[in-house]
Write a protein that holds these residues in place. Structure first.
Motif, PDB file in Angstrom:
ATOM      1  N   GLY A 297       0.801  -1.226   0.000  1.00 47.78           N
ATOM      2  CA  GLY A 297       0.000   0.000   0.000  1.00 47.78           C
ATOM      3  C   GLY A 297       0.829   1.269   0.000  1.00 47.78           C
ATOM      4  O   GLY A 297       0.427   2.293  -0.580  1.00 47.78           O
ATOM      5  N   SER A 298       2.013   1.238   0.639  1.00 49.23           N
ATOM      6  CA  SER A 298       2.848   2.437   0.682  1.00 49.23           C
ATOM      7  C   SER A 298       3.367   2.838  -0.692  1.00 49.23           C
ATOM      8  O   SER A 298       3.792   3.984  -0.892  1.00 49.23           O
ATOM      9  CB  SER A 298       4.024   2.221   1.643  1.00 49.23           C
ATOM     10  OG  SER A 298       4.815   1.130   1.219  1.00 49.23           O
ATOM     11  N   MET A 299       3.333   1.910  -1.648  1.00 48.42           N
ATOM     12  CA  MET A 299       3.787   2.228  -3.004  1.00 48.42           C
ATOM     13  C   MET A 299       2.809   3.163  -3.719  1.00 48.42           C
ATOM     14  O   MET A 299       3.074   3.615  -4.834  1.00 48.42           O
ATOM     15  CB  MET A 299       3.977   0.948  -3.819  1.00 48.42           C
ATOM     16  CG  MET A 299       5.212   0.146  -3.427  1.00 48.42           C
ATOM     17  SD  MET A 299       6.761   0.962  -3.887  1.00 48.42           S
ATOM     18  CE  MET A 299       6.729   0.811  -5.672  1.00 48.42           C
ATOM     19  N   MET A 300       1.675   3.476  -3.073  1.00 44.87           N
ATOM     20  CA  MET A 300       0.732   4.425  -3.652  1.00 44.87           C
ATOM     21  C   MET A 300       1.057   5.858  -3.246  1.00 44.87           C
ATOM     22  O   MET A 300       0.327   6.785  -3.603  1.00 44.87           O
ATOM     23  CB  MET A 300      -0.698   4.072  -3.228  1.00 44.87           C
ATOM     24  CG  MET A 300      -1.130   2.660  -3.617  1.00 44.87           C
ATOM     25  SD  MET A 300      -0.956   2.341  -5.389  1.00 44.87           S
ATOM     26  CE  MET A 300      -2.241   3.404  -6.035  1.00 44.87           C
ATOM     27  N   ALA A 301       2.149   6.057  -2.508  1.00 43.53           N
ATOM     28  CA  ALA A 301       2.556   7.406  -2.098  1.00 43.53           C
ATOM     29  C   ALA A 301       2.807   8.266  -3.334  1.00 43.53           C
ATOM     30  O   ALA A 301       3.280   7.780  -4.372  1.00 43.53           O
ATOM     31  CB  ALA A 301       3.809   7.337  -1.228  1.00 43.53           C
ATOM     32  N   THR A 302       2.518   9.545  -3.215  1.00 50.93           N
ATOM     33  CA  THR A 302       2.537  10.434  -4.385  1.00 50.93           C
ATOM     34  C   THR A 302       3.791  11.303  -4.482  1.00 50.93           C
ATOM     35  O   THR A 302       3.796  12.316  -5.188  1.00 50.93           O
ATOM     36  CB  THR A 302       1.291  11.351  -4.364  1.00 50.93           C
ATOM     37  OG1 THR A 302       1.264  12.085  -3.135  1.00 50.93           O
ATOM     38  CG2 THR A 302       0.030  10.521  -4.505  1.00 50.93           C
ATOM     39  N   ASP A 303       4.877  10.915  -3.782  1.00 51.03           N
ATOM     40  CA  ASP A 303       6.126  11.656  -3.985  1.00 51.03           C
ATOM     41  C   ASP A 303       6.713  11.348  -5.355  1.00 51.03           C
ATOM     42  O   ASP A 303       7.589  12.067  -5.842  1.00 51.03           O
ATOM     43  CB  ASP A 303       7.130  11.366  -2.858  1.00 51.03           C
ATOM     44  CG  ASP A 303       7.338   9.869  -2.621  1.00 51.03           C
ATOM     45  OD1 ASP A 303       6.533   9.066  -3.112  1.00 51.03           O
ATOM     46  OD2 ASP A 303       8.308   9.522  -1.932  1.00 51.03           O
TER      47      ASP A 303
ATOM     48  N   MET B 143       0.583   9.682   1.357  1.00 51.53           N
ATOM     49  CA  MET B 143       0.149   8.364   0.876  1.00 51.53           C
ATOM     50  C   MET B 143      -1.239   8.048   1.410  1.00 51.53           C
ATOM     51  O   MET B 143      -1.624   8.513   2.499  1.00 51.53           O
ATOM     52  CB  MET B 143       1.145   7.274   1.283  1.00 51.53           C
ATOM     53  CG  MET B 143       1.255   6.994   2.767  1.00 51.53           C
ATOM     54  SD  MET B 143       2.420   5.669   3.121  1.00 51.53           S
ATOM     55  CE  MET B 143       3.964   6.372   2.557  1.00 51.53           C
ATOM     56  N   PRO B 144      -2.019   7.296   0.653  1.00 50.20           N
ATOM     57  CA  PRO B 144      -3.367   6.929   1.109  1.00 50.20           C
ATOM     58  C   PRO B 144      -3.292   5.903   2.242  1.00 50.20           C
ATOM     59  O   PRO B 144      -2.481   4.976   2.196  1.00 50.20           O
ATOM     60  CB  PRO B 144      -4.006   6.330  -0.150  1.00 50.20           C
ATOM     61  CG  PRO B 144      -2.864   5.867  -0.983  1.00 50.20           C
ATOM     62  CD  PRO B 144      -1.720   6.783  -0.689  1.00 50.20           C
ATOM     63  N   VAL B 145      -4.146   6.080   3.233  1.00 50.46           N
ATOM     64  CA  VAL B 145      -4.184   5.166   4.373  1.00 50.46           C
ATOM     65  C   VAL B 145      -5.627   4.732   4.581  1.00 50.46           C
ATOM     66  O   VAL B 145      -6.544   5.566   4.607  1.00 50.46           O
ATOM     67  CB  VAL B 145      -3.629   5.831   5.654  1.00 50.46           C
ATOM     68  CG1 VAL B 145      -3.739   4.878   6.844  1.00 50.46           C
ATOM     69  CG2 VAL B 145      -2.190   6.283   5.447  1.00 50.46           C
ATOM     70  N   ASN B 146      -5.833   3.425   4.704  1.00 52.39           N
ATOM     71  CA  ASN B 146      -7.179   2.895   4.946  1.00 52.39           C
ATOM     72  C   ASN B 146      -7.532   3.007   6.425  1.00 52.39           C
ATOM     73  O   ASN B 146      -6.761   2.583   7.294  1.00 52.39           O
ATOM     74  CB  ASN B 146      -7.270   1.436   4.504  1.00 52.39           C
ATOM     75  CG  ASN B 146      -7.148   1.281   3.002  1.00 52.39           C
ATOM     76  OD1 ASN B 146      -7.646   2.111   2.243  1.00 52.39           O
ATOM     77  ND2 ASN B 146      -6.487   0.226   2.554  1.00 52.39           N
TER      78      ASN B 146
ATOM     79  N   THR C  11     -10.613   5.690   3.029  1.00 58.78           N
ATOM     80  CA  THR C  11      -9.225   5.988   2.677  1.00 58.78           C
ATOM     81  C   THR C  11      -8.973   7.485   2.796  1.00 58.78           C
ATOM     82  O   THR C  11      -9.710   8.301   2.228  1.00 58.78           O
ATOM     83  CB  THR C  11      -8.924   5.541   1.233  1.00 58.78           C
ATOM     84  OG1 THR C  11      -9.165   4.136   1.118  1.00 58.78           O
ATOM     85  CG2 THR C  11      -7.480   5.821   0.864  1.00 58.78           C
ATOM     86  N   ILE C  12      -7.936   7.815   3.574  1.00 55.05           N
ATOM     87  CA  ILE C  12      -7.536   9.213   3.717  1.00 55.05           C
ATOM     88  C   ILE C  12      -6.082   9.361   3.312  1.00 55.05           C
ATOM     89  O   ILE C  12      -5.335   8.383   3.278  1.00 55.05           O
ATOM     90  CB  ILE C  12      -7.741   9.718   5.172  1.00 55.05           C
ATOM     91  CG1 ILE C  12      -6.846   8.923   6.137  1.00 55.05           C
ATOM     92  CG2 ILE C  12      -9.193   9.640   5.584  1.00 55.05           C
ATOM     93  CD1 ILE C  12      -6.848   9.477   7.556  1.00 55.05           C
ATOM     94  N   VAL C  13      -5.703  10.566   2.958  1.00 58.55           N
ATOM     95  CA  VAL C  13      -4.318  10.839   2.591  1.00 58.55           C
ATOM     96  C   VAL C  13      -3.646  11.563   3.747  1.00 58.55           C
ATOM     97  O   VAL C  13      -4.173  12.555   4.262  1.00 58.55           O
ATOM     98  CB  VAL C  13      -4.238  11.699   1.314  1.00 58.55           C
ATOM     99  CG1 VAL C  13      -2.785  12.037   0.993  1.00 58.55           C
ATOM    100  CG2 VAL C  13      -4.886  10.979   0.143  1.00 58.55           C
TER     101      VAL C  13
END
Length: 343
Positions: free
Chosen positions: A113-119, A247-250, A255-257
């Motif tokens: 899931g951490s690979m969805m981070a937007t950096d 990053m999105p967190v469930n 889901t929140i960022v």
């Protein structure tokens, strides 16, 4: 025909069997004995035209024709001998490095899931997929496969030269279908297992992650030892900028960022690379990730050149054979045309 007679400058050639060239020294001796033998067997040379007419026009041109005959026979013999010496051009376009069958590469990609981070734009996973496909496009002769992992791992594509199929498999990769977590050891171990005993001599794993190992039945260093025992080179890549990343967190509310600290176990990744004669790289954005893959590509290309299959040079005797036969045919034909047999 023009390609056959493209190179007559024999001094530009190398010869693989130069000992045959010693026969060139015999040619003048053989021509001398042939001339003497011909002279004795024929007695006075007879020509197709009447003697009175020949005297009227002088004999000097005939002497030049006789000389030309022996020059042609001598040159023809010389070219045939040089063909036996296996000539080759040092600058020949055919004399290129010839590589083996390529190498086997497994891309072991973290899809947690951490690979969805937007950096990385649009996010780490999509950037990693895009750059991986670019890397694949540059490895035409290699068999490449894909292993993906979160808290567990699976083989998304076995090693193949069907790169179109492999890129489709990469496009279809999405997080959330495996047990949550980051099992770096399992991801690496699965990649090692995919490089079977029938794999090519050179075997490489590119391990990509953005975190620390927190799952899996095998530790990253144990998996690295397995790779080392199979002579597999492992390049490790840590992805993520310094500090915090969105990053999105469930959560129970959906889901929140949120900003989360980037935490990559660089020490372990360096140890994996060092144990397997690989290298560790840190990618802080898509551009640097692209440069890392280019560096890996360059390193593996250099290795392939070092392990080039040595082959014999491309021998080119055809021109020498052609000229040799041509000169001999002309020489003997002119001789038969001029000389008459004694009665």
């Amino acid at each position: 025909m023009s390609s056959v007679f493209a190179h007559i400058r024999f001094w530009e050639y190398n010869f693989a069997s130069p000992h045959w060239l010693w026969l060139l020294l015999i040619i003048p001796v053989l021509l001398f004995f042939r001339y003497q033998s011909r002279k004795k067997s024929l007695g006075t040379h007879k020509f197709s035209r009447p003697v009175a007419e020949l005297k009227a026009i002088s004999f000097s041109p005939i002497r030049y024709v006789i000389l030309a005959i022996y020059v042609l026979i001598g040159l023809g013999s010389a070219f045939l001998i040089m063909a036996l010496a296996l000539p080759s051009l040092p600058y020949s376009d055919d004399n290129q490095e010839e590589y083996g069958e390529g190498i086997d590469i497994i891309l072991s990609m973290d899809i947690s899931g951490s690979m969805m981070a937007t950096d990385f734009l649009p996010n780490r996973l999509e950037a990693a997929k895009e750059v991986a496909k670019e890397f694949i496009d540059g490895r035409k002769g290699d068999r490449i496969g894909l292993v993906v992992y979160e808290g567990e791992a699976y083989t998304a594509c076995p090693t193949t030269r069907n790169h179109s199929y492999l890129k489709t498999a990469i496009d279809n990769v999405e997080p959330g279908y495996l047990e949550p977590g980051t099992a770096i050891g399992t991801g690496l171990g699965t990649a090692v297992a995919r490089l079977r005993s029938d794999s090519l001599k050179s075997k490489v794993i590119i391990l990509l992650t953005d975190g620390e190992s927190n799952k899996g039945e095998i530790s990253p260093l144990e998996a690295a030892e397995l790779a080392k025992n199979k002579n597999i080179t492992v390049y490790t890549i840590g992805v993520g900028k310094e500090g915090y990343a969105s990053m999105p967190v469930n959560t129970v509310f959906g889901t929140i960022v949120q900003n989360t600290r980037v935490s990559i176990d660089e020490k372990v990744l360096k140890q994996i690379a060092d144990a397997t004669n690989g290298a560790y790289f840190r990618a802080k954005d898509k551009s640097s990730l692209r440069e890392i893959y280019k560096e890996i590509e360059k390193m593996e290309t250099t290795k392939m050149v070092d392990e080039t299959i040595k082959r014999e040079p491309p021998y080119k005797p055809v021109s020498f054979l052609s000229y040799g036969l041509l000169f001999l045919v002309f020489g003997f034909a002119i001789e038969q045309f001029l000389y008459k047999n004694n009665a």
